[in-house]
Scaffold this motif. Structure first.
Motif, PDB file in Angstrom:
ATOM      1  N   UNK A 117       5.573   9.153  -5.453  1.00 18.77           N
ATOM      2  CA  UNK A 117       6.344   8.736  -4.280  1.00 18.77           C
ATOM      3  C   UNK A 117       5.652   9.172  -2.991  1.00 18.77           C
ATOM      4  N   UNK A 118       5.120  10.385  -2.983  1.00 16.71           N
ATOM      5  CA  UNK A 118       4.382  10.858  -1.803  1.00 16.71           C
ATOM      6  C   UNK A 118       3.118  10.017  -1.603  1.00 16.71           C
ATOM      7  N   UNK A 119       2.402   9.779  -2.677  1.00 16.25           N
ATOM      8  CA  UNK A 119       1.215   8.927  -2.603  1.00 16.25           C
ATOM      9  C   UNK A 119       1.569   7.538  -2.094  1.00 16.25           C
ATOM     10  N   UNK A 120       2.649   6.969  -2.624  1.00 18.60           N
ATOM     11  CA  UNK A 120       3.027   5.616  -2.232  1.00 18.60           C
ATOM     12  C   UNK A 120       3.456   5.546  -0.776  1.00 18.60           C
ATOM     13  N   UNK A 121       4.055   6.624  -0.266  1.00 22.62           N
ATOM     14  CA  UNK A 121       4.386   6.667   1.159  1.00 22.62           C
ATOM     15  C   UNK A 121       3.111   6.622   1.994  1.00 22.62           C
ATOM     16  N   UNK A 122       2.100   7.335   1.555  1.00 17.13           N
ATOM     17  CA  UNK A 122       0.822   7.330   2.270  1.00 17.13           C
ATOM     18  C   UNK A 122       0.181   5.947   2.226  1.00 17.13           C
ATOM     19  N   UNK A 123       0.263   5.305   1.078  1.00 19.60           N
ATOM     20  CA  UNK A 123      -0.303   3.954   0.952  1.00 19.60           C
ATOM     21  C   UNK A 123       0.511   2.946   1.785  1.00 19.60           C
ATOM     22  N   UNK A 124       1.830   3.149   1.835  1.00 23.81           N
ATOM     23  CA  UNK A 124       2.656   2.274   2.667  1.00 23.81           C
ATOM     24  C   UNK A 124       2.284   2.419   4.127  1.00 23.81           C
ATOM     25  N   UNK A 125       2.013   3.663   4.561  1.00 21.39           N
ATOM     26  CA  UNK A 125       1.602   3.883   5.949  1.00 21.39           C
ATOM     27  C   UNK A 125       0.278   3.202   6.256  1.00 21.39           C
ATOM     28  N   UNK A 126      -0.601   3.131   5.268  1.00 19.50           N
ATOM     29  CA  UNK A 126      -1.854   2.404   5.467  1.00 19.50           C
ATOM     30  C   UNK A 126      -1.584   0.976   5.905  1.00 19.50           C
ATOM     31  N   UNK A 127      -0.466   0.425   5.392  1.00 18.22           N
ATOM     32  CA  UNK A 127      -0.113  -0.952   5.715  1.00 18.22           C
ATOM     33  C   UNK A 127       0.622  -1.076   7.040  1.00 18.22           C
ATOM     34  N   UNK A 128       1.580  -0.178   7.287  1.00 18.74           N
ATOM     35  CA  UNK A 128       2.522  -0.403   8.380  1.00 18.74           C
ATOM     36  C   UNK A 128       2.228   0.403   9.643  1.00 18.74           C
TER      37      UNK A 128
END
Length: 205
Positions: A117-128
């Motif tokens: 979940x922490x990793x995915x938040x970081x990856x989501x930030x890469x997008x948004x």
């Protein structure tokens, strides 16, 4: 989506079950009142927004291997523990936050899923970070065209589709974790990218 209590309630046909309120719902709902509310108000409703979809992505990851009702009942605790699933905040979690979450009985205390979940938040930030709405746009770009007719029974509903496989592949390519094709199809159902309410369900009328 699987039955929460396939023997409960009154079965109208292969696809639905009649609740105590007399309403025909998809059979997986059973008689659980929270499942009924979720089915009526959320499941299959189009969901948009980077934050709501990140929450959905996160909760579906925690659901892997468990029943959805387990996650649904714990959702308030999840939301509190993960700061409302704000990816800007979750992306900054460190070792202390992981320890805090692993000690929080309100959530599913699975270290791999917490770290994902922490990793995915970081990856989501890469997008948004520079393009708000990019996560929403990416995920909805894999939504299939609406079907002309609804399924008759839940037995006809697939667990994986070409679109969920493609979404899984793209998210994995971008570094997301716990985003397998089955998990992504469950997300498509719950966020309204597909409408899998069966023909006799009240939601199809």
């Amino acid at each position: 989506m699987t039955d929460s209590s396939s023997s409960a309630g009154t079965t109208l046909d292969r696809g639905v079950i009649i609740g105590d309120d007399g309403i025909a719902r998809c059979r997986w709902v059973g008689t659980d009142l929270e499942y009924q509310r979720y089915h009526d108000e959320e499941w299959g409703h189009p969901l948009h927004g980077d934050l709501p979809l990140f929450e959905k992505l996160s909760l579906e990851a925690f659901q892997a291997g468990l029943s959805w009702i387990t996650i649904l009942r714990r959702r308030p605790g999840f939301r509190d523990a993960f700061d409302g699933f704000d990816p800007h905040r979750v992306a900054g979690y460190g070792a202390g936050d992981v320890d805090r979450l692993m000690g929080d009985e309100r959530i599913i205390r699975n270290r791999a899923k917490v770290l994902a979940t922490i990793n995915n938040a970081q990856r989501a930030l890469d997008l948004i970070a520079e393009t708000p709405g990019a996560l929403d746009e990416l995920m909805w770009s894999f939504a299939p065209p609406a079907r002309a007719t609804q399924f008759v029974s839940m037995a006809e509903v697939p667990a994986i589709t070409p679109e969920s496989t493609a979404l899984s592949t793209e998210l994995r390519r971008r570094g997301f974790k716990f985003v397998g094709p089955t998990t992504m199809y469950a997300l498509m159902q719950s966020s309204g990218m597909v409408d899998d309410h069966v023909q006799s369900c009240w939601r199809t009328h």
